[in-house]
Design a protein around this motif. Structure first.
Motif, mmCIF file in Angstrom:
data_model
loop_
_atom_site.group_PDB
_atom_site.id
_atom_site.type_symbol
_atom_site.label_atom_id
_atom_site.label_comp_id
_atom_site.label_asym_id
_atom_site.label_seq_id
_atom_site.Cartn_x
_atom_site.Cartn_y
_atom_site.Cartn_z
ATOM 1 N N ASP A 1 8.827 -12.698 -4.858
ATOM 2 C CA ASP A 1 7.857 -13.563 -4.183
ATOM 3 C C ASP A 1 7.267 -12.835 -2.981
ATOM 4 N N GLU A 2 8.137 -12.092 -2.286
ATOM 5 C CA GLU A 2 7.674 -11.345 -1.124
ATOM 6 C C GLU A 2 8.200 -9.918 -1.191
ATOM 7 N N VAL A 3 7.518 -9.055 -0.493
ATOM 8 C CA VAL A 3 7.834 -7.625 -0.546
ATOM 9 C C VAL A 3 8.202 -7.134 0.848
ATOM 10 N N MET A 4 9.201 -6.271 0.893
ATOM 11 C CA MET A 4 9.510 -5.570 2.139
ATOM 12 C C MET A 4 9.505 -4.087 1.778
ATOM 13 N N ILE A 5 8.652 -3.325 2.431
ATOM 14 C CA ILE A 5 8.578 -1.894 2.142
ATOM 15 C C ILE A 5 9.249 -1.144 3.276
ATOM 16 N N MET A 6 10.160 -0.282 2.893
ATOM 17 C CA MET A 6 10.973 0.415 3.894
ATOM 18 C C MET A 6 10.672 1.909 3.877
ATOM 19 N N LYS A 7 10.570 2.463 5.075
ATOM 20 C CA LYS A 7 10.343 3.904 5.171
ATOM 21 C C LYS A 7 11.058 4.407 6.425
ATOM 22 N N ASP A 8 11.835 5.449 6.271
ATOM 23 C CA ASP A 8 12.564 6.054 7.400
ATOM 24 C C ASP A 8 13.311 5.016 8.233
ATOM 25 N N GLY A 9 13.943 4.075 7.539
ATOM 26 C CA GLY A 9 14.793 3.125 8.239
ATOM 27 C C GLY A 9 14.095 1.904 8.805
ATOM 28 N N SER A 10 12.781 1.829 8.691
ATOM 29 C CA SER A 10 12.048 0.669 9.252
ATOM 30 C C SER A 10 11.199 0.012 8.170
ATOM 31 N N PHE A 11 10.796 -1.231 8.450
ATOM 32 C CA PHE A 11 9.864 -1.910 7.538
ATOM 33 C C PHE A 11 8.441 -1.521 7.932
ATOM 34 N N ILE A 12 7.674 -1.041 6.969
ATOM 35 C CA ILE A 12 6.267 -0.773 7.235
ATOM 36 C C ILE A 12 5.384 -1.899 6.690
ATOM 37 N N PHE A 13 5.998 -2.781 5.881
ATOM 38 C CA PHE A 13 5.294 -3.976 5.434
ATOM 39 C C PHE A 13 6.325 -5.040 5.096
ATOM 40 N N GLN A 14 5.930 -6.296 5.352
ATOM 41 C CA GLN A 14 6.846 -7.412 5.080
ATOM 42 C C GLN A 14 6.004 -8.652 4.806
ATOM 43 N N GLY A 15 6.143 -9.267 3.635
ATOM 44 C CA GLY A 15 5.388 -10.496 3.351
ATOM 45 C C GLY A 15 4.861 -10.494 1.924
ATOM 46 N N LYS A 16 3.892 -11.363 1.656
ATOM 47 C CA LYS A 16 3.290 -11.417 0.321
ATOM 48 C C LYS A 16 2.197 -10.344 0.270
ATOM 49 N N TRP A 17 2.236 -9.543 -0.790
ATOM 50 C CA TRP A 17 1.248 -8.475 -0.886
ATOM 51 C C TRP A 17 -0.062 -9.016 -1.440
ATOM 52 N N ASN A 18 -1.157 -8.641 -0.785
ATOM 53 C CA ASN A 18 -2.481 -9.074 -1.230
ATOM 54 C C ASN A 18 -3.156 -7.898 -1.938
ATOM 55 N N ASP A 19 -3.384 -8.078 -3.236
ATOM 56 C CA ASP A 19 -3.926 -6.977 -4.044
ATOM 57 C C ASP A 19 -5.409 -6.731 -3.848
ATOM 58 N N SER A 20 -6.065 -7.594 -3.074
ATOM 59 C CA SER A 20 -7.533 -7.530 -3.027
ATOM 60 C C SER A 20 -8.041 -6.230 -2.396
ATOM 61 N N GLU A 21 -7.314 -5.711 -1.404
ATOM 62 C CA GLU A 21 -7.788 -4.480 -0.736
ATOM 63 C C GLU A 21 -7.226 -3.231 -1.407
ATOM 64 N N MET A 22 -5.947 -3.294 -1.771
ATOM 65 C CA MET A 22 -5.312 -2.112 -2.363
ATOM 66 C C MET A 22 -4.130 -2.606 -3.182
ATOM 67 N N SER A 23 -3.889 -1.960 -4.322
ATOM 68 C CA SER A 23 -2.712 -2.377 -5.099
ATOM 69 C C SER A 23 -1.455 -1.925 -4.378
ATOM 70 N N LEU A 24 -0.386 -2.618 -4.652
ATOM 71 C CA LEU A 24 0.899 -2.295 -4.016
ATOM 72 C C LEU A 24 1.308 -0.867 -4.361
ATOM 73 N N GLU A 25 1.064 -0.495 -5.606
ATOM 74 C CA GLU A 25 1.453 0.847 -6.040
ATOM 75 C C GLU A 25 0.667 1.911 -5.273
ATOM 76 N N ASP A 26 -0.622 1.689 -5.114
ATOM 77 C CA ASP A 26 -1.449 2.667 -4.385
ATOM 78 C C ASP A 26 -1.001 2.785 -2.937
ATOM 79 N N PHE A 27 -0.713 1.645 -2.319
ATOM 80 C CA PHE A 27 -0.248 1.680 -0.930
ATOM 81 C C PHE A 27 1.075 2.429 -0.850
ATOM 82 N N TYR A 28 1.972 2.129 -1.769
ATOM 83 C CA TYR A 28 3.296 2.751 -1.757
ATOM 84 C C TYR A 28 3.180 4.258 -1.956
ATOM 85 N N LEU A 29 2.354 4.669 -2.909
ATOM 86 C CA LEU A 29 2.188 6.109 -3.175
ATOM 87 C C LEU A 29 1.506 6.808 -2.014
ATOM 88 N N SER A 30 0.627 6.080 -1.313
ATOM 89 C CA SER A 30 -0.075 6.704 -0.179
ATOM 90 C C SER A 30 0.920 7.089 0.910
#
Lengths: 236, 235
Positions: free
Chosen positions: B197-226
């Motif tokens: 339902d919600e996503v938490m993206i972790m990088k180097d020990g911290s959250f860089i995103f937390q909440g419901k992902w909105n695909d309208s600007e960028m897909s989750l995969e593209d953001f993650y790969l970036s």
């Protein structure tokens, strides 16, 4: 009436349950006590451990009928093997990578370790309680001396073994514990003829001191093993 | 039902594995996404109370994570787990049930139920050492569900599952997530997209995103790969 019940069940199926999980979750969970947990852990001690322990007991009981005055050396040589079994059981969670799952359960890894140590400690105490009178009766030493010659190798092997499994990992730890136990066993088997001076009456007090130090070390190592389960599991 | 993670940190010498993470979670499925070494497993272990944090707290409805009452409502699937070699699937689940303080009679029924649920009824009495990776993983999921947990923490739960098993797992998680808090960590983006339902993206020990992902600007995969491209640029 039984036939009627059966026929009714056959023709009128009970309706499917609705919100079963919700109902079950609303009930207070039934639980088992810590004592029952410890007893239940006896079933999870390896069968091989129970078999080897039984063989040691049989060996202790049978040796007076096979050997002459060498009874005490044979019996005291068997004691480090009991220590090896105890240490081996205490280390199983780490060795078989079960520690993480066990840590996250209600009774947790600490309780598992404690239960195993209590169970193995109890059976080892039974072995020692059998061994001392057998050795005293069929040997040339007093009950105190016989007791010390039997208990000291066990305590030294156990304390060394528990230290080893705390600081080393994997099968290397187990092999090291086995090597230490075997060394102490052989020392006791062979010492009768080679190191007779350490078994004179005046030396009994030194055996008592070593036994006491080894007991303290064993208790300390056990407490550290149980307390530091987290470090043992993660900080390799 | 609320899990509160407050400024949770874990430091190993100079290395900060988890850096002051704070989040409040209610019922639902939460995907924890991050590369290898991001700190996901360390965070999961601290949430489960099996790794002491350097700082911060984890509480479930006010109960600290180091308490027995917390572990009583917890179900945990580690990323990598073993088994005692003499165990069959049924033996393994009964053993874990004993550790979860489930009485034997109740445990037998629950074990049969869960083996059916994860599709291992036919091999219940077979030794685990004969199992494939996917079967072991399903068994791991079953043990996490034994005590009907209110907090379910799954570390890389779909590792080793074939596509059919992944679909089955998704359906299972969908039903479980309605009644409890599920946190699943993965580095597979599609798992998070389908399951949580919600996503938490972790990088180097911290959250860089937390909440419901909105695909309208960028897909989750593209953001993650970036995020990986950023790392490569810095190197």
């Amino acid at each position: 009436m039984n036939n009627l019940d059966h026929r009714i069940k056959e023709y009128f199926k009970a309706p499917e349950s609705k919100r079963k999980e919700e109902f079950i979750n609303s009930l207070a969970p039934s639980e088992i006590s810590f004592a029952r947990f410890v007893i239940s852990q006896a079933g999870y001690i390896r069968k091989l451990t129970w078999i080897l322990f039984s063989l040691v007991i049989v060996g202790i009981a049978a040796v007076p009928f096979i050997l002459d005055s060498s009874v005490i050396w044979f019996v005291s040589g068997l004691m480090p093997l009991l220590a090896l079994l105890m240490v081996s059981e205490s280390n199983r969670s780490i060795r078989y990578k079960m520690a993480e799952i066990e840590s996250a359960t209600r009774f947790s890894l600490r309780s598992v370790l404690l239960a195993r140590m209590v169970l193995m400690g109890t059976v080892n105490l039974v072995a020692i309680v059998i061994a001392i009178p057998v050795s005293t009766h069929f040997g040339d030493y007093s009950a105190v001396a016989s007791g010390l010659y039997i208990v000291t190798p066990f305590l030294v092997a156990a304390s060394a073994g528990l230290y080893i499994v705390r600081v080393m990992k994997g099968n290397t730890a187990l092999y090291s514990v086995a090597a230490v136990s075997l060394f102490i066993s052989l020392f006791m088997f062979l010492s009768r003829d080679r190191f007779t001076s350490i078994f004179i009456k005046d030396a009994v007090k030194y055996w008592g001191l070593i036994a006491l130090l080894a007991l303290v070390a064993m208790v300390k190592q056990t407490a550290m093993l149980i307390k530091n389960t987290e470090e043992i599991t993660w900080n390799w | 039902m609320e899990l509160v993670i407050d400024r949770l940190s874990k430091q190993y010498g100079a290395k900060i594995a988890v850096d002051r993470i704070s989040v409040k979670l209610n019922k639902g499925v939460y995907g924890l996404l991050g590369a290898n070494g991001a700190g996901k497993s360390t965070l999961m272990r601290m949430i489960c109370g099996i790794l002491k944090p350097t700082g911060g707290t984890v509480t479930f409805d006010g109960i600290d994570s180091d308490k027995e009452a917390f572990r009583a409502i917890l179900g945990y699937l580690p990323q990598d787990f073993g088994y005692y070699p003499e165990f069959s699937a049924k033996d393994f689940l009964l053993y874990i049930a004993a550790l979860k303080a489930i009485p034997k009679k109740e445990a037998k029924k629950r074990v049969a139920e869960l083996l059916e649920l994860v599709g291992l009824s036919d091999v219940a009495t077979k030794k685990i050492k004969t199992f494939s990776g996917g079967m072991k993983q399903r068994l791991g999921i079953a043990q996490a569900l034994l005590n009907r947990p209110k907090l379910l923490v799954l570390d890389e739960p779909t590792a080793g599952l074939d596509p059919k098993e992944r679909v089955r797992f998704r359906n299972l998680l969908g039903s479980i997530g309605k009644d409890c808090i599920v946190i699943l960590s993965t580095h597979i983006v599609s798992d998070v997209e389908h399951l949580s339902d919600e996503v938490m993206i972790m990088k180097d020990g911290s959250f860089i995103f937390q909440g419901k992902w909105n695909d309208s600007e960028m897909s989750l995969e593209d953001f993650y790969l970036s995020q990986f491209e950023e790392d490569e640029a810095h190197e």
